[in-house]
Design a protein around this motif. Structure first.
Motif, PDB file in Angstrom:
ATOM      1  N   CYS A 301       0.817  -1.218   0.000  1.00 14.41           N
ATOM      2  CA  CYS A 301       0.000   0.000   0.000  1.00 14.41           C
ATOM      3  C   CYS A 301       0.848   1.264   0.000  1.00 14.41           C
ATOM      4  O   CYS A 301       0.312   2.377  -0.030  1.00 14.41           O
ATOM      5  N   ALA A 302       2.167   1.118   0.031  1.00 12.57           N
ATOM      6  CA  ALA A 302       3.077   2.255  -0.085  1.00 12.57           C
ATOM      7  C   ALA A 302       4.436   1.729  -0.514  1.00 12.57           C
ATOM      8  O   ALA A 302       4.719   0.527  -0.404  1.00 12.57           O
ATOM      9  N   GLN A 303       5.264   2.622  -1.030  1.00 14.29           N
ATOM     10  CA  GLN A 303       6.632   2.273  -1.405  1.00 14.29           C
ATOM     11  C   GLN A 303       7.574   2.880  -0.374  1.00 14.29           C
ATOM     12  O   GLN A 303       7.894   4.063  -0.423  1.00 14.29           O
ATOM     13  N   ASP A 304       8.006   2.064   0.579  1.00 17.89           N
ATOM     14  CA  ASP A 304       8.900   2.578   1.605  1.00 17.89           C
ATOM     15  C   ASP A 304       9.758   1.440   2.142  1.00 17.89           C
ATOM     16  O   ASP A 304       9.916   0.410   1.483  1.00 17.89           O
ATOM     17  N   VAL A 305      10.269   1.593   3.358  1.00 18.65           N
ATOM     18  CA  VAL A 305      11.306   0.693   3.868  1.00 18.65           C
ATOM     19  C   VAL A 305      10.814  -0.734   4.099  1.00 18.65           C
ATOM     20  O   VAL A 305      11.619  -1.657   4.219  1.00 18.65           O
ATOM     21  N   THR A 306       9.528  -0.940   4.201  1.00 21.89           N
ATOM     22  CA  THR A 306       9.003  -2.269   4.491  1.00 21.89           C
ATOM     23  C   THR A 306       8.065  -2.745   3.387  1.00 21.89           C
ATOM     24  O   THR A 306       7.075  -3.429   3.621  1.00 21.89           O
ATOM     25  N   THR A 307       8.421  -2.380   2.160  1.00 23.42           N
ATOM     26  CA  THR A 307       7.694  -2.832   0.977  1.00 23.42           C
ATOM     27  C   THR A 307       8.421  -4.027   0.388  1.00 23.42           C
ATOM     28  O   THR A 307       9.565  -3.906  -0.049  1.00 23.42           O
ATOM     29  N   TYR A 308       7.780  -5.193   0.409  1.00 22.76           N
ATOM     30  CA  TYR A 308       8.417  -6.421  -0.072  1.00 22.76           C
ATOM     31  C   TYR A 308       7.440  -7.218  -0.928  1.00 22.76           C
ATOM     32  O   TYR A 308       6.258  -6.889  -1.008  1.00 22.76           O
ATOM     33  N   ALA A 309       7.949  -8.281  -1.545  1.00 21.94           N
ATOM     34  CA  ALA A 309       7.120  -9.112  -2.427  1.00 21.94           C
ATOM     35  C   ALA A 309       6.435 -10.243  -1.666  1.00 21.94           C
ATOM     36  O   ALA A 309       5.326 -10.654  -2.018  1.00 21.94           O
ATOM     37  N   PHE A 310       7.102 -10.775  -0.646  1.00 21.12           N
ATOM     38  CA  PHE A 310       6.515 -11.831   0.192  1.00 21.12           C
ATOM     39  C   PHE A 310       7.096 -11.712   1.588  1.00 21.12           C
ATOM     40  O   PHE A 310       8.181 -11.160   1.795  1.00 21.12           O
ATOM     41  N   ASP A 311       6.337 -12.225   2.561  1.00 20.51           N
ATOM     42  CA  ASP A 311       6.782 -12.106   3.948  1.00 20.51           C
ATOM     43  C   ASP A 311       7.677 -13.274   4.338  1.00 20.51           C
ATOM     44  O   ASP A 311       8.060 -14.103   3.492  1.00 20.51           O
ATOM     45  N   ASP A 312       8.023 -13.364   5.611  1.00 17.90           N
ATOM     46  CA  ASP A 312       8.990 -14.364   6.070  1.00 17.90           C
ATOM     47  C   ASP A 312       8.394 -15.758   6.218  1.00 17.90           C
ATOM     48  O   ASP A 312       9.080 -16.681   6.676  1.00 17.90           O
ATOM     49  N   GLU A 313       7.123 -15.928   5.827  1.00 18.16           N
ATOM     50  CA  GLU A 313       6.494 -17.246   5.807  1.00 18.16           C
ATOM     51  C   GLU A 313       6.109 -17.652   4.392  1.00 18.16           C
ATOM     52  O   GLU A 313       5.375 -18.620   4.199  1.00 18.16           O
ATOM     53  N   GLY A 314       6.571 -16.885   3.408  1.00 20.05           N
ATOM     54  CA  GLY A 314       6.268 -17.224   2.024  1.00 20.05           C
ATOM     55  C   GLY A 314       4.874 -16.836   1.579  1.00 20.05           C
ATOM     56  O   GLY A 314       4.376 -17.345   0.566  1.00 20.05           O
ATOM     57  N   THR A 315       4.232 -15.914   2.290  1.00 16.67           N
ATOM     58  CA  THR A 315       2.914 -15.406   1.885  1.00 16.67           C
ATOM     59  C   THR A 315       3.110 -14.151   1.044  1.00 16.67           C
ATOM     60  O   THR A 315       3.866 -13.255   1.422  1.00 16.67           O
ATOM     61  N   LEU A 316       2.423 -14.077  -0.082  1.00 17.33           N
ATOM     62  CA  LEU A 316       2.542 -12.916  -0.937  1.00 17.33           C
ATOM     63  C   LEU A 316       2.071 -11.654  -0.214  1.00 17.33           C
ATOM     64  O   LEU A 316       1.101 -11.682   0.545  1.00 17.33           O
ATOM     65  N   ALA A 317       2.780 -10.556  -0.448  1.00 20.55           N
ATOM     66  CA  ALA A 317       2.436  -9.286   0.183  1.00 20.55           C
ATOM     67  C   ALA A 317       1.069  -8.801  -0.280  1.00 20.55           C
ATOM     68  O   ALA A 317       0.607  -9.145  -1.369  1.00 20.55           O
ATOM     69  N   GLY A 318       0.429  -7.974   0.557  1.00 18.74           N
ATOM     70  CA  GLY A 318      -0.905  -7.492   0.223  1.00 18.74           C
ATOM     71  C   GLY A 318      -1.125  -6.043   0.586  1.00 18.74           C
ATOM     72  O   GLY A 318      -0.221  -5.342   1.054  1.00 18.74           O
ATOM     73  N   ASP A 319      -2.332  -5.589   0.351  1.00 19.07           N
ATOM     74  CA  ASP A 319      -2.811  -4.261   0.717  1.00 19.07           C
ATOM     75  C   ASP A 319      -4.169  -4.480   1.368  1.00 19.07           C
ATOM     76  O   ASP A 319      -5.181  -4.700   0.684  1.00 19.07           O
ATOM     77  N   VAL A 320      -4.190  -4.461   2.692  1.00 20.18           N
ATOM     78  CA  VAL A 320      -5.394  -4.767   3.451  1.00 20.18           C
ATOM     79  C   VAL A 320      -6.101  -3.477   3.860  1.00 20.18           C
ATOM     80  O   VAL A 320      -5.480  -2.576   4.429  1.00 20.18           O
TER      81      VAL A 320
END
Length: 477
Positions: A301-320
């Protein structure tokens, strides 16, 4: 250019694949998260200089997660030999067997959980950057930051120090299961200018920050921040004390972000729902703010320091969308907590590093913009304050209390700024009341990512937050 993926992770990937195959003979589920993240941190003051290759998120290591008969276990290591996956599998199995003995001896209750999804995903992401921290001209960066500090010393008569911090981290992560093959590489950077002033034995510090999903090229922006930081520090020397009470307030985008983070950050981390430690669990589908309040949370939901493609469990990133026009729609969730709650994970499973447990954690937490102007907000207030700069914040997820420490308040009377400032300010309130009183939101917004967030008192990770200027009511003291 694209941030190149780690050669080290590429080298050990085949061995990790073999390790997963060996462990799958014994376990119902196996995943591997391998990390190799390099950094650069420069700290300059008028009295000292330091350069290091470590930042909050630099690391190299591996964590293996396994499940057998509804019980999950993890094992972390940083000495994997890709030529000997059999040795690693034996060591891991032996260690986890010892863990089972401890559980039996202590008569510990096991929280049985279903199997994590392992639907096939193949992903390889290298995000764009202009520079890399590992190849940056360190001497030139030190000179650049020193020049900023020196220039700031000339901008105010009460200056005694100016600290300049510049940090950049190249994140590389590899996530593997039997059916998933996910790699990502990106660079984020952050910087702060922090002048210190002194008058008649009283010291104050101002600061201005920059952050972004980019390389050390970001630090060019720091020289533009020095004058505002010095001005704030000197205003703090002249600031008076606020008379405690309830006021109409306008929060700057930075303070708006602090409210977002504290009000609907930890309070809707749904691992707390599993433990019945968050009041938000009882408010899903109910009103928690005015119609103007819409809040997003997610790595996308933003482009900043914690913008990634997937989290540390292999779940795709989202915008909730957590709050939609005042109605609490959902929280955020790591993969294991999602299984226990019977919902889908949101891509918010984050670790402090490979040797730490994954928790539900925030990424970008942001209020949506409105249609008002700051000038109209100020004009609408008979007596109140424009709040700027954040110091810290706390919340009580179980009772929805919030406390934010604000750096500076600018008095407003009869629709105009009086020029009087107050500091410091402690803002307190009940979250639904604070959000329910939001009556105006500006059309612009900003995102800030120069800090970190702990889970309780530990487990530090990068987060970002922000939003527009907003008008509400709050108790100040």
């Amino acid at each position: 250019m694209k941030a190149p993926f780690s050669a080290y992770l590429t080298e050990i990937k085949g061995g990790l694949r073999q390790l997963i195959g060996l462990l799958r003979r014994e376990y119902d589920y196996v995943s591997v998260l391998a990390t190799d993240s390099k950094g650069l941190a420069v700290r300059i003051s008028q009295h000292a200089r330091s350069v290091t290759s470590e930042t909050m998120t630099t690391e190299r290591g591996i964590v293996i997660r396994v499940c057998k008969d509804g019980q999950y276990s993890e094992y972390a290591l940083n000495d994997f030999n890709p030529a000997d996956p059999e040795g690693a599998a034996e060591r891991i199995s032996k260690a986890l067997a010892e863990q089972q003995k401890i559980l039996a001896v202590t008569n510990s209750k096991v929280y049985e959980t279903g199997l994590l999804s392992d639907e096939p995903i193949t992903l390889f992401v290298e995000k764009e950057t202009e520079q890399l921290p590992e190849t940056t001209d360190v001497k030139a960066l030190v000179e650049q930051c020193t020049a900023i500090s020196d220039e700031a010393m000339t901008l105010g008569k009460d200056m005694i120090e100016c600290i300049v911090n510049a940090q950049s981290t190249h994140i590389c992560k590899l996530f593997l299961t039997e059916h998933r093959d996910m790699s990502q590489s990106y660079v984020y950077s952050e910087g702060v200018v922090a002048p210190v002033v002194s008058r008649e034995g009283r010291n104050q510090m101002g600061y201005e920050s920059v952050s972004g999903l980019c390389g050390p090229e970001l630090f060019e922006q720091l020289k533009e921040k020095a004058a505002a930081a010095v001005r704030t520090a000197e205003e703090l020397l002249d600031a008076g004390r606020i008379e405690p009470g309830e006021y109409d307030i306008i929060t700057s985008p930075e303070v708006t972000g602090l409210i977002a983070h504290e009000a609907f950050g930890h309070g809707v981390e749904m691992d707390m729902f599993v433990k019945n430690r968050a009041l938000g669990k009882e408010y899903i589908g109910q009103r928690v703010g005015s119609d103007l309040v819409t809040m997003h949370e997610g790595a996308l939901c933003a482009q900043d320091v914690t913008t990634y493609a997937f989290d540390d469990e292999g779940t795709l990133a989202g915008d909730v969308i957590e709050i939609d026009h005042g109605i609490l729609k959902t929280g955020i969730c790591d993969a294991l907590s999602a299984l226990r709650l019977g919902i889908a994970p949101t891509g918010n499973g984050k670790r402090q590093n490979f040797a730490h447990k994954a928790y539900t954690r925030m990424t970008n937490t942001i209020f949506d913009s409105g249609t008002d102007t700051l000038e109209d907000m100020i004009a609408s207030i008979d007596h109140g304050y424009l709040l700027e700069g954040m110091e810290s914040g706390m919340e009580d997820p179980k009772h929805w209390g919030i406390q934010c420490i604000i750096k500076l308040g600018r008095e407003i009377k009869d629709g105009k700024l009086t020029g009087r400032t107050v500091a410091p300010i402690i803002m307190t309130g009940y979250v639904p009341e604070l959000l329910g009183n939001i009556s105006m939101l500006s059309a612009d917004r900003e995102v800030f990512g120069s800090g970190g967030c702990g889970k309780g008192y530990k487990e530090w990770v990068k987060v970002a937050d922000g939003g527009p200027y907003l008008k509400t009511k709050a108790r100040l003291g």
